[in-house]
Scaffold this motif. Structure first.
Motif, PDB file in Angstrom:
ATOM      1  N   GLY A  35     -59.224 -54.133  33.196  1.00 53.22           N
ATOM      2  CA  GLY A  35     -59.005 -54.916  34.398  1.00 53.22           C
ATOM      3  C   GLY A  35     -59.527 -56.332  34.326  1.00 53.22           C
ATOM      4  N   GLU A  36     -60.068 -56.719  33.169  1.00 57.09           N
ATOM      5  CA  GLU A  36     -60.667 -58.042  33.011  1.00 57.09           C
ATOM      6  C   GLU A  36     -59.653 -59.019  32.405  1.00 57.09           C
ATOM      7  OE1 GLU A  36     -64.899 -59.689  31.286  1.00 57.09           O
ATOM      8  OE2 GLU A  36     -63.803 -58.271  30.041  1.00 57.09           O
ATOM      9  N   VAL A  37     -59.745 -60.289  32.824  1.00 57.06           N
ATOM     10  CA  VAL A  37     -58.957 -61.361  32.213  1.00 57.06           C
ATOM     11  C   VAL A  37     -59.897 -62.192  31.346  1.00 57.06           C
ATOM     12  CG1 VAL A  37     -57.494 -63.379  32.602  1.00 57.06           C
ATOM     13  CG2 VAL A  37     -57.372 -61.421  34.180  1.00 57.06           C
ATOM     14  N   VAL A  38     -59.698 -62.110  30.038  1.00 58.59           N
ATOM     15  CA  VAL A  38     -60.511 -62.862  29.081  1.00 58.59           C
ATOM     16  C   VAL A  38     -59.645 -63.979  28.519  1.00 58.59           C
ATOM     17  CG1 VAL A  38     -61.720 -62.778  26.866  1.00 58.59           C
ATOM     18  CG2 VAL A  38     -61.986 -60.908  28.502  1.00 58.59           C
ATOM     19  N   VAL A  39     -60.106 -65.213  28.656  1.00 63.70           N
ATOM     20  CA  VAL A  39     -59.372 -66.371  28.174  1.00 63.70           C
ATOM     21  C   VAL A  39     -60.096 -66.952  26.971  1.00 63.70           C
ATOM     22  CG1 VAL A  39     -58.401 -68.614  28.787  1.00 63.70           C
ATOM     23  CG2 VAL A  39     -58.586 -66.837  30.530  1.00 63.70           C
ATOM     24  N   VAL A  40     -59.340 -67.192  25.905  1.00 64.49           N
ATOM     25  CA  VAL A  40     -59.906 -67.708  24.661  1.00 64.49           C
ATOM     26  C   VAL A  40     -59.484 -69.167  24.500  1.00 64.49           C
ATOM     27  CG1 VAL A  40     -60.201 -67.330  22.189  1.00 64.49           C
ATOM     28  CG2 VAL A  40     -59.641 -65.387  23.683  1.00 64.49           C
ATOM     29  N   ILE A  41     -60.465 -70.064  24.393  1.00 63.18           N
ATOM     30  CA  ILE A  41     -60.188 -71.487  24.243  1.00 63.18           C
ATOM     31  C   ILE A  41     -60.845 -71.998  22.978  1.00 63.18           C
ATOM     32  CG2 ILE A  41     -60.000 -71.803  26.743  1.00 63.18           C
ATOM     33  CD1 ILE A  41     -62.769 -73.179  26.646  1.00 63.18           C
ATOM     34  N   GLY A  42     -60.435 -73.200  22.569  1.00 60.64           N
ATOM     35  CA  GLY A  42     -61.025 -73.816  21.392  1.00 60.64           C
ATOM     36  C   GLY A  42     -60.044 -74.755  20.737  1.00 60.64           C
ATOM     37  N   PRO A  43     -60.498 -75.576  19.806  1.00 63.12           N
ATOM     38  CA  PRO A  43     -59.612 -76.520  19.124  1.00 63.12           C
ATOM     39  C   PRO A  43     -58.587 -75.812  18.250  1.00 63.12           C
ATOM     40  CG  PRO A  43     -61.772 -76.497  18.085  1.00 63.12           C
ATOM     41  CD  PRO A  43     -61.891 -75.671  19.328  1.00 63.12           C
ATOM     42  N   SER A  44     -57.544 -76.528  17.882  1.00 58.14           N
ATOM     43  CA  SER A  44     -56.543 -75.971  16.966  1.00 58.14           C
ATOM     44  C   SER A  44     -57.210 -75.582  15.658  1.00 58.14           C
ATOM     45  CB  SER A  44     -55.441 -76.997  16.708  1.00 58.14           C
ATOM     46  OG  SER A  44     -54.740 -77.281  17.888  1.00 58.14           O
ATOM     47  N   GLY A  45     -56.786 -74.439  15.111  1.00 63.11           N
ATOM     48  CA  GLY A  45     -57.366 -73.967  13.860  1.00 63.11           C
ATOM     49  C   GLY A  45     -58.698 -73.279  14.002  1.00 63.11           C
ATOM     50  N   SER A  46     -59.065 -72.937  15.241  1.00 62.13           N
ATOM     51  CA  SER A  46     -60.385 -72.319  15.468  1.00 62.13           C
ATOM     52  C   SER A  46     -60.388 -70.808  15.235  1.00 62.13           C
ATOM     53  CB  SER A  46     -60.853 -72.606  16.897  1.00 62.13           C
ATOM     54  OG  SER A  46     -59.938 -72.076  17.836  1.00 62.13           O
ATOM     55  N   GLY A  47     -59.185 -70.205  15.101  1.00 58.41           N
ATOM     56  CA  GLY A  47     -59.108 -68.752  14.901  1.00 58.41           C
ATOM     57  C   GLY A  47     -58.684 -67.992  16.141  1.00 58.41           C
ATOM     58  N   LYS A  48     -58.345 -68.694  17.225  1.00 59.19           N
ATOM     59  CA  LYS A  48     -57.999 -68.041  18.495  1.00 59.19           C
ATOM     60  C   LYS A  48     -56.814 -67.095  18.341  1.00 59.19           C
ATOM     61  CE  LYS A  48     -57.002 -71.783  20.781  1.00 59.19           C
ATOM     62  NZ  LYS A  48     -56.996 -72.762  19.651  1.00 59.19           N
ATOM     63  N   SER A  49     -55.717 -67.612  17.788  1.00 61.14           N
ATOM     64  CA  SER A  49     -54.514 -66.792  17.657  1.00 61.14           C
ATOM     65  C   SER A  49     -54.708 -65.671  16.639  1.00 61.14           C
ATOM     66  CB  SER A  49     -53.304 -67.660  17.280  1.00 61.14           C
ATOM     67  OG  SER A  49     -52.931 -68.491  18.358  1.00 61.14           O
ATOM     68  N   THR A  50     -55.455 -65.956  15.583  1.00 63.13           N
ATOM     69  CA  THR A  50     -55.744 -64.903  14.600  1.00 63.13           C
ATOM     70  C   THR A  50     -56.527 -63.772  15.253  1.00 63.13           C
ATOM     71  OG1 THR A  50     -55.805 -66.552  12.832  1.00 63.13           O
ATOM     72  CG2 THR A  50     -56.801 -64.416  12.362  1.00 63.13           C
ATOM     73  N   PHE A  51     -57.493 -64.133  16.085  1.00 62.35           N
ATOM     74  CA  PHE A  51     -58.262 -63.129  16.822  1.00 62.35           C
ATOM     75  C   PHE A  51     -57.346 -62.293  17.713  1.00 62.35           C
ATOM     76  CE2 PHE A  51     -60.459 -62.153  20.877  1.00 62.35           C
ATOM     77  CZ  PHE A  51     -61.348 -61.200  20.417  1.00 62.35           C
ATOM     78  N   LEU A  52     -56.489 -62.956  18.474  1.00 65.71           N
ATOM     79  CA  LEU A  52     -55.612 -62.232  19.399  1.00 65.71           C
ATOM     80  C   LEU A  52     -54.648 -61.320  18.644  1.00 65.71           C
ATOM     81  CD1 LEU A  52     -55.136 -62.382  22.598  1.00 65.71           C
ATOM     82  CD2 LEU A  52     -52.980 -63.456  21.957  1.00 65.71           C
ATOM     83  N   ARG A  53     -54.052 -61.848  17.587  1.00 60.59           N
ATOM     84  CA  ARG A  53     -53.076 -61.067  16.817  1.00 60.59           C
ATOM     85  C   ARG A  53     -53.734 -59.916  16.057  1.00 60.59           C
ATOM     86  NH1 ARG A  53     -48.127 -63.543  15.653  1.00 60.59           N
ATOM     87  NH2 ARG A  53     -48.203 -62.814  13.500  1.00 60.59           N
ATOM     88  N   SER A  54     -55.030 -60.021  15.820  1.00 59.91           N
ATOM     89  CA  SER A  54     -55.755 -58.926  15.169  1.00 59.91           C
ATOM     90  C   SER A  54     -55.929 -57.735  16.108  1.00 59.91           C
ATOM     91  CB  SER A  54     -57.136 -59.401  14.700  1.00 59.91           C
ATOM     92  OG  SER A  54     -57.032 -60.376  13.693  1.00 59.91           O
ATOM     93  N   LEU A  55     -55.918 -57.983  17.412  1.00 64.90           N
ATOM     94  CA  LEU A  55     -56.188 -56.904  18.362  1.00 64.90           C
ATOM     95  C   LEU A  55     -55.164 -55.787  18.277  1.00 64.90           C
ATOM     96  CD1 LEU A  55     -57.358 -58.882  21.540  1.00 64.90           C
ATOM     97  CD2 LEU A  55     -58.742 -57.849  19.733  1.00 64.90           C
ATOM     98  N   ASN A  56     -53.919 -56.108  17.874  1.00 69.13           N
ATOM     99  CA  ASN A  56     -52.942 -55.037  17.661  1.00 69.13           C
ATOM    100  C   ASN A  56     -52.468 -54.983  16.210  1.00 69.13           C
ATOM    101  OD1 ASN A  56     -51.310 -57.261  17.536  1.00 69.13           O
ATOM    102  ND2 ASN A  56     -49.910 -56.648  19.171  1.00 69.13           N
ATOM    103  N   LEU A  57     -53.309 -55.557  15.330  1.00 67.59           N
ATOM    104  CA  LEU A  57     -53.125 -55.524  13.879  1.00 67.59           C
ATOM    105  C   LEU A  57     -51.859 -56.230  13.404  1.00 67.59           C
ATOM    106  CD1 LEU A  57     -54.422 -52.026  12.716  1.00 67.59           C
ATOM    107  CD2 LEU A  57     -55.669 -54.136  13.172  1.00 67.59           C
ATOM    108  N   LEU A  58     -51.348 -57.205  14.187  1.00 63.56           N
ATOM    109  CA  LEU A  58     -50.335 -58.095  13.634  1.00 63.56           C
ATOM    110  C   LEU A  58     -50.959 -58.930  12.516  1.00 63.56           C
ATOM    111  CD1 LEU A  58     -48.346 -59.322  16.761  1.00 63.56           C
ATOM    112  CD2 LEU A  58     -47.656 -57.635  15.058  1.00 63.56           C
TER     113      LEU A  58
END
Length: 259
Positions: A35-58
């Protein structure tokens, strides 16, 4: 935060390329409560999308663990708590519970919006066509696009396509929604209509992890904000404290440029 409170628990997650020369993720640990909304911020190339895509093993992690609903999905097998037997991890089954929305809409151009919506429920979940179409039309109604059900993606604006992408993910009745910079490919005037849909989901209690450059959304809708840089999680906290009283120098510098 107790780990048992989390629907997703990530521990010491690493993703290295070129034999460790590039550290896209360098020991990230974070939890997401139901039920929580977690927002990930940071500069380009910080690993944000890699982190998100890892959550379902993409993205396949180099090491670390991702526990989703009590199962470490990075392992091939786990012990069933009821039978005590070792059971193979069915990643496709877990992915069905995680809706994913990308920067680009990934709609099938040769299929109508309704067919795009019903394909996965029919093929993957075995939902009958009439039921899948009824649900799809209700979801399209929810985002103001029921009248576009027979249209093709090329006939929709970018904002409309992204709204369809969101409700297409919802058609699978996921436990968690993952958003990877869902507005970054949109013209500025279309951003608001997509964020409005996401606000509505948050208000309904959907568990969400959102990578975004929209600081206003992070501040308004996020229950917790994670700041990443250089593949590391450098600071996290409630939006009001993180944006107003940032502690990490990298976060202070980042906010000075984007706010």
């Amino acid at each position: 935060m107790a780990m048992s409170d989390n629907i997703i628990q990530v521990t010491d997650l690493k993703k290295y390329y070129n034999h460790g020369a590039i550290k896209a993720l360098d020991g990230v640990s974070a939890g997401i409560r139901r039920g929580e909304v977690v927002v990930v911020i940071g500069p380009s190339g910080s690993g944000k999308s890699t982190f998100l895509r890892s959550l379902n093993l993409l993205e396949e992690p180099t090491s670390g663990s991702i526990i989703f609903e009590g199962v470490d999905i990075t392992r091939r097998k786990y012990k069933d708590p009821q039978t005590g037997k070792m059971v193979k991890v069915n990643i496709d089954k877990h992915r069905q519970k995680m809706g994913m929305v990308f920067q680009h809409f990934n709609l099938f151009p040769h299929m109508t919006i309704l067919d795009n919506m019903t394909l996965a429920p029919i093929k993957v979940k075995g939902t009958n066509k009439a039921e899948a179409e009824e649900k799809a039309l209700a979801l399209l109604e929810r985002v103001g696009l029921r009248d576009r059900a027979a249209a093709y993606p090329i006939q929709l604006s970018g904002g409309q396509k992204q709204r369809v992408a969101i409700v297409r993910a919802l058609a699978m009745e996921p436990e968690v929604m993952l958003f990877d910079e869902p507005t970054s490919a949109l013209d500025p005037e279309m951003v608001g209509e997509v964020l409005d849909v996401m606000r509505g989901l948050a208000q309904e209690g959907m568990t969400m992890a959102v990578v975004t450059h929209e600081m206003g959304f992070a501040r308004e809708v996020g229950d917790r904000v994670l700041f990443m840089a250089d593949g590391r999680l450098l600071e996290e906290g409630a939006p009001e404290s993180l944006f107003i009283h940032p502690q990490n120098p990298r976060l202070q510098d980042f906010l000075s440029k984007v706010l």
